[in-house]
Scaffold this motif. Structure first.
Motif, PDB file in Angstrom:
ATOM      1  N   UNK A  79       0.778  -1.228   0.000  1.00  0.00           N
ATOM      2  CA  UNK A  79       0.000   0.000   0.000  1.00  0.00           C
ATOM      3  C   UNK A  79       0.810   1.278   0.000  1.00  0.00           C
ATOM      4  N   UNK A  80       2.124   1.160  -0.048  1.00  0.00           N
ATOM      5  CA  UNK A  80       2.990   2.341  -0.043  1.00  0.00           C
ATOM      6  C   UNK A  80       3.901   2.313  -1.268  1.00  0.00           C
ATOM      7  N   UNK A  81       4.374   3.489  -1.689  1.00  0.00           N
ATOM      8  CA  UNK A  81       5.271   3.536  -2.846  1.00  0.00           C
ATOM      9  C   UNK A  81       6.600   2.849  -2.553  1.00  0.00           C
ATOM     10  N   UNK A  82       7.148   2.169  -3.546  1.00  0.00           N
ATOM     11  CA  UNK A  82       8.475   1.555  -3.424  1.00  0.00           C
ATOM     12  C   UNK A  82       9.524   2.649  -3.500  1.00  0.00           C
ATOM     13  N   UNK A  83      10.535   2.538  -2.647  1.00  0.00           N
ATOM     14  CA  UNK A  83      11.646   3.475  -2.640  1.00  0.00           C
ATOM     15  C   UNK A  83      12.906   2.705  -3.019  1.00  0.00           C
ATOM     16  N   UNK A  84      13.628   3.174  -4.049  1.00  0.00           N
ATOM     17  CA  UNK A  84      14.849   2.521  -4.519  1.00  0.00           C
ATOM     18  C   UNK A  84      16.008   3.496  -4.386  1.00  0.00           C
ATOM     19  N   UNK A  85      17.116   3.021  -3.799  1.00  0.00           N
ATOM     20  CA  UNK A  85      18.298   3.843  -3.560  1.00  0.00           C
ATOM     21  C   UNK A  85      19.471   3.194  -4.275  1.00  0.00           C
ATOM     22  N   UNK A  86      20.202   3.975  -5.068  1.00  0.00           N
ATOM     23  CA  UNK A  86      21.391   3.463  -5.741  1.00  0.00           C
ATOM     24  C   UNK A  86      22.529   4.466  -5.548  1.00  0.00           C
ATOM     25  N   UNK A  87      23.770   3.969  -5.656  1.00  0.00           N
ATOM     26  CA  UNK A  87      24.941   4.823  -5.455  1.00  0.00           C
ATOM     27  C   UNK A  87      26.168   4.149  -6.053  1.00  0.00           C
ATOM     28  N   UNK A  88      27.292   4.864  -6.042  1.00  0.00           N
ATOM     29  CA  UNK A  88      28.552   4.289  -6.509  1.00  0.00           C
ATOM     30  C   UNK A  88      29.057   3.228  -5.532  1.00  0.00           C
ATOM     31  N   UNK A  89      28.911   3.525  -4.232  1.00  0.00           N
ATOM     32  CA  UNK A  89      29.358   2.569  -3.216  1.00  0.00           C
ATOM     33  C   UNK A  89      28.525   2.761  -1.958  1.00  0.00           C
ATOM     34  N   UNK A  90      28.649   1.805  -1.055  1.00  0.00           N
ATOM     35  CA  UNK A  90      27.880   1.892   0.171  1.00  0.00           C
ATOM     36  C   UNK A  90      28.436   0.984   1.243  1.00  0.00           C
ATOM     37  N   UNK A  91      27.943   1.176   2.454  1.00  0.00           N
ATOM     38  CA  UNK A  91      28.301   0.337   3.597  1.00  0.00           C
ATOM     39  C   UNK A  91      27.019  -0.012   4.327  1.00  0.00           C
ATOM     40  N   UNK A  92      26.843  -1.304   4.574  1.00  0.00           N
ATOM     41  CA  UNK A  92      25.713  -1.773   5.369  1.00  0.00           C
ATOM     42  C   UNK A  92      26.305  -2.276   6.679  1.00  0.00           C
ATOM     43  N   UNK A  93      25.721  -1.852   7.792  1.00  0.00           N
ATOM     44  CA  UNK A  93      26.274  -2.205   9.091  1.00  0.00           C
ATOM     45  C   UNK A  93      25.654  -3.482   9.637  1.00  0.00           C
ATOM     46  N   UNK A  94      26.287  -4.049  10.657  1.00  0.00           N
ATOM     47  CA  UNK A  94      25.961  -5.359  11.201  1.00  0.00           C
ATOM     48  C   UNK A  94      24.503  -5.647  11.451  1.00  0.00           C
ATOM     49  N   UNK A  95      23.745  -4.662  11.923  1.00  0.00           N
ATOM     50  CA  UNK A  95      22.345  -4.918  12.229  1.00  0.00           C
ATOM     51  C   UNK A  95      21.463  -4.923  10.983  1.00  0.00           C
ATOM     52  N   UNK A  96      22.019  -4.543   9.851  1.00  0.00           N
ATOM     53  CA  UNK A  96      21.323  -4.514   8.553  1.00  0.00           C
ATOM     54  C   UNK A  96      20.120  -3.566   8.549  1.00  0.00           C
ATOM     55  N   UNK A  97      19.982  -2.753   9.586  1.00  0.00           N
ATOM     56  CA  UNK A  97      18.887  -1.797   9.657  1.00  0.00           C
ATOM     57  C   UNK A  97      19.320  -0.409   9.204  1.00  0.00           C
ATOM     58  N   UNK A  98      20.614  -0.253   8.968  1.00  0.00           N
ATOM     59  CA  UNK A  98      21.101   1.055   8.540  1.00  0.00           C
ATOM     60  C   UNK A  98      22.302   0.894   7.616  1.00  0.00           C
ATOM     61  N   UNK A  99      22.504   1.922   6.808  1.00  0.00           N
ATOM     62  CA  UNK A  99      23.618   1.899   5.881  1.00  0.00           C
ATOM     63  C   UNK A  99      23.919   3.294   5.372  1.00  0.00           C
ATOM     64  N   UNK A 100      25.074   3.431   4.740  1.00  0.00           N
ATOM     65  CA  UNK A 100      25.485   4.687   4.130  1.00  0.00           C
ATOM     66  C   UNK A 100      25.682   4.453   2.643  1.00  0.00           C
ATOM     67  N   UNK A 101      25.151   5.337   1.820  1.00  0.00           N
ATOM     68  CA  UNK A 101      25.310   5.279   0.380  1.00  0.00           C
ATOM     69  C   UNK A 101      26.095   6.519  -0.035  1.00  0.00           C
ATOM     70  N   UNK A 102      27.156   6.310  -0.858  1.00  0.00           N
ATOM     71  CA  UNK A 102      28.110   7.377  -1.138  1.00  0.00           C
ATOM     72  C   UNK A 102      28.371   7.471  -2.641  1.00  0.00           C
ATOM     73  N   UNK A 103      28.381   8.684  -3.151  1.00  0.00           N
ATOM     74  CA  UNK A 103      28.730   8.938  -4.545  1.00  0.00           C
ATOM     75  C   UNK A 103      27.572   8.758  -5.507  1.00  0.00           C
ATOM     76  N   UNK A 104      27.144   9.841  -6.133  1.00  0.00           N
ATOM     77  CA  UNK A 104      26.050   9.814  -7.110  1.00  0.00           C
ATOM     78  C   UNK A 104      24.839   9.048  -6.566  1.00  0.00           C
ATOM     79  N   UNK A 105      24.416   9.419  -5.377  1.00  0.00           N
ATOM     80  CA  UNK A 105      23.282   8.748  -4.737  1.00  0.00           C
ATOM     81  C   UNK A 105      21.989   9.205  -5.412  1.00  0.00           C
ATOM     82  N   UNK A 106      21.142   8.239  -5.719  1.00  0.00           N
ATOM     83  CA  UNK A 106      19.853   8.524  -6.367  1.00  0.00           C
ATOM     84  C   UNK A 106      18.773   7.739  -5.636  1.00  0.00           C
ATOM     85  N   UNK A 107      17.744   8.454  -5.171  1.00  0.00           N
ATOM     86  CA  UNK A 107      16.604   7.841  -4.510  1.00  0.00           C
ATOM     87  C   UNK A 107      15.397   8.070  -5.410  1.00  0.00           C
ATOM     88  N   UNK A 108      14.714   6.987  -5.745  1.00  0.00           N
ATOM     89  CA  UNK A 108      13.513   7.100  -6.565  1.00  0.00           C
ATOM     90  C   UNK A 108      12.345   6.512  -5.787  1.00  0.00           C
TER      91      UNK A 108
END
Length: 188
Positions: A79-108
């Motif tokens: 029932x909600x819009x899909x959100x897609x995030x892409x970037x040149x590189x990223x880091x996902x942390x141990x809990x998998x609930x958070x991450x950092x996306x770096x370089x040409x980040x695009x959220x659609x």
């Protein structure tokens, strides 16, 4: 003399730092890597909730993080819009609930699948671009302190610093806001 030697040995042991572990856990070295992978998390009804893909991923056991090359993360909720995030590189942390996306980040964010309520304009697709983005996956929330550009059907907004909540459909730009938006057409 033996008591003096034992006391000297004991005192020396108390002031010495513990020996370095030689198992590699203190180094930031990858213990495994994946090429061209895709991981999907499903909800209780068997529908995709989260999808993560990347050209390469390296896992680091010292901090239980994964460094990604060309990551793409899709967050879906019924029932909600899909959100897609892409970037040149990223880091996902141990809990998998958070991450950092770096370089040409695009959220659609797709157009809202729900019809608009009386007096509301339809929630069209939204595209956000920046260079650094902190992502909180369970909350479907992103934030940055970098310059951002937001494009939507009514126009473009630019600013510095952003908090975007996909669930609440709320965007807050911190400063230096400028842009052009067309007025909403009122339904007849």
């Amino acid at each position: 003399l033996g008591a003096l030697a034992a006391l000297t040995y004991w005192l020396d042991a108390q002031v010495q730092s513990s020996p370095a572990q030689r198992d590699g856990s203190s180094r930031h070295d990858p213990d495994l890597f994946l090429q061209d992978f895709k991981a999907v998390t499903f909800d209780a009804q068997g529908q995709p909730r989260e999808s993560l893909s990347a050209a390469r991923a390296e896992h680091f056991p010292d901090n239980d993080s994964a460094e990604l090359t060309a990551p793409k993360l899709s967050l879906t909720e019924p029932g909600r819009p899909t959100m897609t995030i892409s970037a040149d590189r990223g880091t996902i942390f141990g809990d998998r609930d958070r991450g950092d996306f770096i370089g040409h980040v695009r959220v659609e964010r797709e157009a809202d699948p729900q019809p608009p309520k009386a007096g509301e304009a339809p929630g069209g697709p939204v595209t956000l671009t920046t260079d650094l983005l902190h992502v909180f996956t369970k909350e479907q929330r992103v934030q940055t302190d970098q310059p951002v550009t937001i494009e939507e059907p009514r126009g473009i907004i630019r600013g510095r610093g952003l908090e975007f909540d996909n669930k609440a459909k709320r965007v807050r730009i911190q400063s230096h806001v400028s842009g052009t938006l067309q007025p909403r057409e009122t339904p007849k």
